[in-house]
Write an enzyme that holds these catalytic residues in place. Structure first.
Site, short mmCIF file in Angstrom:
data_model
loop_
_atom_site.label_atom_id
_atom_site.label_comp_id
_atom_site.label_asym_id
_atom_site.label_seq_id
_atom_site.Cartn_x
_atom_site.Cartn_y
_atom_site.Cartn_z
CG HIS A 124 70.36 20.14 -104.89
ND1 HIS A 124 69.84 18.91 -104.54
CD2 HIS A 124 69.34 21.03 -104.74
CE1 HIS A 124 68.58 19.05 -104.18
NE2 HIS A 124 68.25 20.31 -104.30
CG HIS A 168 60.17 23.13 -103.08
ND1 HIS A 168 60.98 23.88 -103.91
CD2 HIS A 168 61.02 22.36 -102.35
CE1 HIS A 168 62.24 23.60 -103.68
NE2 HIS A 168 62.31 22.67 -102.75
NE ARG A 189 65.98 25.79 -106.60
CZ ARG A 189 67.07 25.37 -107.21
NH1 ARG A 189 67.25 25.62 -108.51
NH2 ARG A 189 68.00 24.68 -106.56
CE1 TYR A 232 65.94 16.92 -102.81
CE2 TYR A 232 63.70 16.14 -102.50
CZ TYR A 232 64.59 17.16 -102.77
OH TYR A 232 64.11 18.43 -102.96
NE ARG A 267 63.98 21.89 -106.16
CZ ARG A 267 65.04 21.96 -106.96
NH1 ARG A 267 64.87 21.93 -108.27
NH2 ARG A 267 66.26 22.04 -106.47
CE LYS A 308 68.34 28.40 -103.18
NZ LYS A 308 67.55 27.53 -102.27
#
Length: 335
Positions: A298, A272, A174, A307, A275, A199
């Site tokens: 994630h 992003h 990120r 995705y 990404r 994150k």
């Protein structure tokens, strides 16, 4: 309020309206405000950005309730008032759902602390179903090769931008993580980058492919000599004070947009997007979903399923990702 539209019709949050949901003992706005600092303190282990998002949601919610009740009253917070708040938000479905998620977490904590005796006023049925859109901001292999092929000689700014773009596109980092990465986090021999406190405050290891290594090595020749290995990798200087500082997310965003749009003509690419590009390359080369989840950081495969729909067993993610980008850049940066 930014991104918030207050309802024109006064909303009665306490009495005078038909009850749409069955409730236990709801909190009043005063009780909510009184307990809120304790909740924020309980979130101290989370990242500053996460805490700021929660505070923003609560501020919007409080101002909305206050603006739609009689002055001096202490309205109860009911599912109806939460629903009215949701309907007054003028933003995308995903942003609205994030506000609801933040509120749900606050009330869930208050239930655990026995501050809220009744049911959580944020209900699953309030979530807005967002249509999944195909990402059109993914760079093609031709565009990626054009970025890798470009040589800016002795222009430090463009060399930095190239390094940032190639690092983002081949690691899945990120923008905030690229801003925080340090030289001491780079493992040149293993071809990996250690990402502490990503994150959700999760640590992970991502790919540091040789095409990104070449670009970073070139950038390091122009990195300020006073910058230490424990300082951010990408640094700049204040114009007025000449004081060194790590690049902000805004600077990285602008670097990516300017650099990519100039080379490819694509005006819609941002950090992003790179990404997305990273994930797209892995998916098209049949890398297992669990590995992609690990690389992207994630918390669950549900997020990664944005995705793709297939979940595969976990193996070594760095090895698979390396093989993918070895195919894309078999000889390093083309000249």
């Amino acid at each position: 309020l930014n991104r918030l539209v207050l309802a024109a019709v006064r909303i009665q949050c306490q009495g005078g309206s038909k009850t749409l949901f069955r409730e236990g003992t709801p909190l009043t706005l005063h009780q909510f405000e009184k307990a809120l600092p304790k909740y924020i303190a309980a979130c101290s282990f989370q990242t500053p950005a996460s805490i700021a998002n929660k505070q923003r949601t609560c501020r919007y919610f409080i101002e909305f309730i206050r603006g739609n009740t009689e002055a001096g009253s202490d309205p109860e917070i009911t599912p109806e008032s939460v629903l009215d708040f949701r309907n007054a938000l003028a933003c995308s479905p995903s942003t609205i759902n994030k506000h609801l998620e933040n509120l749900h977490a606050v009330f869930a904590w208050m239930q655990d602390m026995e501050i809220l005796q009744g049911a959580n006023p944020v209900r699953k049925a309030m979530k807005i179903k967002a249509n999944q859109k195909i990402h059109k901001d993914i760079l093609s292999s031709e565009e990626m090769l054009r970025i890798a092929r470009t040589d800016y000689g002795d222009n430090p700014t463009e060399i930095r931008r190239r390094a940032i773009v190639l690092l983002l596109a081949t690691s899945g980092l990120r923008a905030s993580e690229v801003a925080a990465v340090r030289p001491c986090d780079l493992d040149w021999r293993a071809g990996s980058i250690y990402v502490p406190h990503g994150k959700g405050d999760k640590d992970r290891v991502v790919l540091f492919h040789k095409i990104a290594q070449e670009a970073v090595q070139q950038y390091l020749r122009y990195r300020p000599k006073e910058a230490a290995d424990t300082d951010p990798l990408f640094v700049g200087h204040e114009r007025a004070t000449k004081q060194m500082h790590g690049l902000s997310r805004i600077t990285i965003y602008n670097d990516v947009k300017e650099y990519v749009s100039r080379l490819t003509g694509n005006q819609d690419v941002h950090p992003h997007s790179l990404r997305h590009t990273f994930a797209s390359y892995l998916l098209s080369n049949s890398v297992p979903m669990a590995e992609i989840q690990s690389m992207l950081g994630h918390s669950s495969t549900r997020t990664t399923e944005i995705y793709a729909k297939l979940i595969a067993p976990d193996v070594t993610p760095i090895r698979s990702a390396t093989s993918v980008f070895d195919k894309v850049y078999p000889h390093g940066a083309p000249r």
